[in-house]
Design a protein around this motif. Structure first.
Motif, mmCIF file in Angstrom:
data_model
loop_
_atom_site.group_PDB
_atom_site.id
_atom_site.type_symbol
_atom_site.label_atom_id
_atom_site.label_comp_id
_atom_site.label_asym_id
_atom_site.label_seq_id
_atom_site.Cartn_x
_atom_site.Cartn_y
_atom_site.Cartn_z
ATOM 1 N N SER A 9 11.805 14.704 -16.880
ATOM 2 C CA SER A 9 11.811 15.607 -18.029
ATOM 3 C C SER A 9 13.112 15.463 -18.801
ATOM 4 O O SER A 9 13.949 14.598 -18.502
ATOM 5 C CB SER A 9 11.649 17.056 -17.558
ATOM 6 N N GLU A 10 13.306 16.348 -19.783
ATOM 7 C CA GLU A 10 14.550 16.328 -20.544
ATOM 8 C C GLU A 10 15.758 16.672 -19.672
ATOM 9 O O GLU A 10 16.909 16.499 -20.085
ATOM 10 C CB GLU A 10 14.491 17.296 -21.730
ATOM 11 N N ALA A 17 12.697 11.788 -21.652
ATOM 12 C CA ALA A 17 12.351 12.385 -22.943
ATOM 13 C C ALA A 17 11.018 13.110 -22.870
ATOM 14 O O ALA A 17 10.441 13.456 -23.898
ATOM 15 C CB ALA A 17 12.299 11.306 -24.023
ATOM 16 N N ARG A 19 9.537 16.229 -22.565
ATOM 17 C CA ARG A 19 9.826 17.663 -22.597
ATOM 18 C C ARG A 19 8.780 18.426 -21.797
ATOM 19 O O ARG A 19 7.578 18.148 -21.897
ATOM 20 C CB ARG A 19 9.903 18.167 -24.024
ATOM 21 N N ASP A 39 13.089 14.812 -11.565
ATOM 22 C CA ASP A 39 14.250 14.393 -12.348
ATOM 23 C C ASP A 39 15.270 13.664 -11.485
ATOM 24 O O ASP A 39 15.334 13.839 -10.266
ATOM 25 C CB ASP A 39 14.893 15.606 -13.021
ATOM 26 N N TYR A 207 8.465 9.763 -20.990
ATOM 27 C CA TYR A 207 8.094 10.417 -22.247
ATOM 28 C C TYR A 207 6.597 10.704 -22.199
ATOM 29 O O TYR A 207 5.866 10.168 -21.352
ATOM 30 C CB TYR A 207 8.467 9.569 -23.464
ATOM 31 N N GLN A 216 13.085 7.825 -26.464
ATOM 32 C CA GLN A 216 13.718 7.617 -25.167
ATOM 33 C C GLN A 216 14.703 6.454 -25.223
ATOM 34 O O GLN A 216 15.753 6.482 -24.568
ATOM 35 C CB GLN A 216 12.634 7.351 -24.112
ATOM 36 N N LEU A 219 17.992 7.696 -26.380
ATOM 37 C CA LEU A 219 18.716 8.369 -25.297
ATOM 38 C C LEU A 219 19.449 7.360 -24.421
ATOM 39 O O LEU A 219 20.604 7.583 -24.027
ATOM 40 C CB LEU A 219 17.743 9.192 -24.441
#
Length: 414
Positions: A9-10, A17, A19, A39, A207, A216, A219
């Motif tokens: 996730s974020e 990416a 969310r 994560d 994502y 992504q 990022l």
């Protein structure tokens, strides 16, 4: 049917990416019964993820992709301990969830070296209630396969199977179009056949939709401090790391139906319920013959005699009132915990503030040495008048006569 068990996730900062709200909504849209969060090295997003899944009618599977140190989490030799192995851990039950929290915490507080790390010894000590997946090509088993050392790959797989148990360790198959993944998958299938370690199919979700791949990628550029136009920077040479449908996953792994079915089996086994609105204080061990209430009272009266000497009626009444409220609200153990670490700090020469907020108005806190402001001398109030005992939907209704109309708003450790 298929369940995603590998999702960033974020909260996988500058890497994931996907969310949470969009990922959960997309999973529900595709009719998936459950979804996992894994994560990198952290569990910051677990509560938001849990609540979002519950509100959407999807089972939340709580996990983390931990970093496993190549030697031990205490070793920090440059170039020797830099390369970390990925391992996906999923909480099967409450014990597993607590073990996972402990592992992640130790990764930050004890094992941190560029990233939060754990080691196999720590994994073994906290393995109960956890299901482990071997991870992406950065996982130890797949990495050994790619190195061409099948013996070490089998040894790594055997180690993890011994740590988590034969029913709790799965070899993870992924296919995002990378040649390395297909090579790793061949080796993982060999290990599966020779060692009878079960398979599971995952997509390394970073994502939600294919169109989000560019976001992504930005990022990753930020994470590595490089321009998106830099041809030599780290980037995923694929747009396949999205939340794929069951049909898409079946097209990739239809020849391994057990790997797809195992996603449902694992999802069915993972059942963690998180309760909200309850105090979860550590258990405070009191001396024999006491409980939390009586021990707090004993310490308070010892302290109040130390600071005031002779106890007049005002002091006695104030102390009785405060202890009564604290006992009724179930805060005695909380006061003892705060007293314990404040007392330790003062004894050890660690600076402690005088107290702040409504805590400074407490005679109990003053007698315990938590604060050093005399509430009686300065006329400070213990309580802030609030309708504290009002139930939801009864705003404005006062408690019955004889019950305190107070709400403690402690800020002792803020």
């Amino acid at each position: 049917m298929f369940v995603h068990l590998h999702l960033h996730s974020e909260y996988s900062l500058l890497d994931g990416a996907a969310r949470i709200k969009k990922a959960v909504a997309r999973a529900a849209e595709m009719g998936m019964p459950a979804l996992a969060i894994t994560d990198h090295g952290a569990m910051h997003g677990v509560i938001e993820f849990y609540k979002t899944c519950k509100n959407t009618g999807i089972k939340p599977i709580l996990g983390c992709e931990v970093y496993v140190a190549p030697r031990t989490m205490d070793d920090r030799t440059p170039k020797v301990d830099d390369n970390l192995n990925h391992l996906v851990l999923l909480a099967e039950n409450e014990e597993g969830y607590r073990n996972l929290l402990d592992l992640v915490s130790q990764g930050f507080t004890r094992g941190f070296y560029y990233k939060p790390r754990v080691d196999k010894e720590t994994l073994a000590a906290h393995s109960k209630g956890l299901i482990a997946l071997s991870g992406c090509i950065a996982g130890e088993v797949a990495a050994r396969v790619l190195d061409g050392d099948m013996e070490k790959a089998r040894q790594a797989a055997g180690n993890y199977r011994d740590i988590f148990g034969p029913e709790n360790f799965f070899l993870e198959l992924q296919d995002h179009g990378f040649a390395e993944q297909r090579q790793a998958n061949k080796g993982l299938l060999e290990i599966h056949k020779s060692m009878n370690i079960p398979l599971v199919a995952t997509n390394d979700v970073h994502y939600v939709r294919r169109a989000d791949a560019a976001n992504q990628d930005v990022l990753l550029a930020i994470q590595t401090g490089r321009s998106v136009d830099d041809p030599g920077r780290m980037k995923f040479q694929s747009e396949e790391l999205y939340l794929k449908s069951p049909e898409e996953m079946n097209m990739l792994f239809g020849e391994q139906p057990a790997a797809l079915r195992n996603t449902l089996e694992i999802a069915g086994r993972c059942n963690v319920e998180i309760s909200f609105g309850k105090y979860l204080l550590p258990h405070y061990v009191v001396p024999e013959g006491y409980n939390a209430d009586t021990y707090l009272e004993e310490l308070c009266y010892q302290g109040v005699q130390r600071v005031y000497g002779e106890l007049n009626s005002q002091i006695k009444e104030r102390m009785k009132f405060e202890l009564g409220v604290i006992k009724q609200m179930g805060y005695s153990a909380y006061f003892l915990i705060v007293w314990d670490f404040i007392h330790f700090a003062r004894q050890s020469g660690i600076p402690v503030g005088p107290g702040r907020g409504s805590a400074a108005g407490s005679l109990v806190a003053y007698s315990l040495g938590i604060t050093n402001i005399d509430p009686l001398k300065y006329g400070l109030l213990f309580e802030r008048k609030r309708n504290a005992l009002v139930k939801p939907g009864e705003t404005g209704k006062l408690p019955p006569r004889g019950q305190p109309r107070t709400k403690l708003r402690w800020a002792l450790i803020a």
